[in-house]
Design a protein around this motif. Structure first.
Motif, PDB file in Angstrom:
ATOM      1  N   ARG A  98     -33.790  68.250 -34.281  1.00 14.53           N
ATOM      2  CA  ARG A  98     -33.092  69.504 -34.037  1.00 14.53           C
ATOM      3  C   ARG A  98     -31.583  69.262 -33.975  1.00 14.53           C
ATOM      4  NH1 ARG A  98     -36.798  72.824 -29.621  1.00 14.53           N
ATOM      5  NH2 ARG A  98     -38.747  72.767 -30.854  1.00 14.53           N
ATOM      6  N   ARG A 150     -37.640  66.386 -38.642  1.00 12.17           N
ATOM      7  CA  ARG A 150     -38.052  67.048 -37.396  1.00 12.17           C
ATOM      8  C   ARG A 150     -36.904  67.233 -36.409  1.00 12.17           C
ATOM      9  NH1 ARG A 150     -42.100  63.164 -38.160  1.00 12.17           N
ATOM     10  NH2 ARG A 150     -41.130  61.826 -36.587  1.00 12.17           N
ATOM     11  N   ARG A 157     -37.368  56.173 -35.512  1.00  8.47           N
ATOM     12  CA  ARG A 157     -37.725  57.553 -35.179  1.00  8.47           C
ATOM     13  C   ARG A 157     -36.697  58.238 -34.288  1.00  8.47           C
ATOM     14  NH1 ARG A 157     -42.801  54.806 -33.699  1.00  8.47           N
ATOM     15  NH2 ARG A 157     -44.204  54.851 -35.512  1.00  8.47           N
TER      16      ARG A 157
END
Length: 237
Positions: free
Chosen positions: A131, A129, A90
């Motif tokens: 950025r 997700r 992640r």
């Protein structure tokens, strides 16, 4: 017909997986192959390296991580607790271009719960997700590592320490390739693939320096300058 049916690497991988499951039946959640063998399109000819992942239910359980040559096949065994490995999947680290392939491309040897699919989904979800600042921040870390290696290589070359200079130049090439991967959101199969695909394989001292200079300019343009003040260093900005 499976192209790896008669590949000695695949046979060794299956033997290791079976042995791990027999020896640690209460600990092993999943076993998978990663790297060239997982892609199924390399021509290792049976003498290449086998990368194996053993995911365990709990940290510190199962076999110990190790590397051995078995019947002429080099086996690198990675062992990690399933939850910890998902946490790694992640995150966008400075080494993401060199680690992402392990999350995305695997060939299961034992995966009764579908954990490997969850691993891939978690990583792809993190990418969706993420950025831009996460990638540029990680790229800046890699850039500093590359700059330090390049500067060290230049000093060693000036001192006629040729062998050491070449080693440091290799580190600088790989770090610069990693920066390119982070800035373009591109991951690689392995370090060799990274330097080949970024055009850095065989790049000399001057060429690597020029690449690092261009990368520093791009990082500055993206709001992550490589130079800063003491306050920048202490606040992490």
């Amino acid at each position: 017909m499976d192209p790896y049916q008669d590949d000695p690497r695949w046979s060794v991988a299956e033997r290791v997986a079976d042995a791990a499951r027999r020896r640690f039946p209460a600990d092993v959640l999943a076993v998978a192959v990663h790297g060239p063998l997982a892609h199924g399109d390399d021509d290792g000819g049976g003498d290449g390296e086998v990368g194996l992942l053993v995911a365990t239910y709990r940290a510190g359980s199962g076999p110990a991580p190790a590397t051995r040559r078995i019947d002429g096949v080099l086996v690198e065994l990675t062992v990690a607790a399933a939850d910890d490995y998902l946490d790694q999947a992640r995150s966008i680290s400075a080494l993401w271009p060199l680690t992402a392939d392990r999350y995305v491309t695997t060939r299961p040897l034992h995966d009764p719960t579908g954990w490997l699919r969850a691993l891939r989904d978690e990583h792809l979800g993190a990418l969706a997700r993420a950025r831009p600042a996460e990638f540029t921040g990680a790229a800046r870390q890699s850039w500093h590592r590359g700059w330090a290696a390049h500067a060290r290589a230049a000093r060693l070359a000036a001192w006629y320490e040729t062998d050491q200079a070449l080693l440091m130049l290799g580190e600088a090439r790989l770090a610069a390739a990693t920066v390119s991967g982070l800035l373009s959101r591109t991951y690689f199969r392995d370090p060799g693939d990274a330097v080949r695909r970024t055009g850095l394989a065989g790049a000399d001292m001057t060429e690597v320096g020029a690449v690092l200079k261009r990368q520093a300019e791009e990082l500055a343009a993206r709001g992550r300058p490589v130079d800063g003040t003491v306050d920048d260093l202490l606040t992490g900005t």
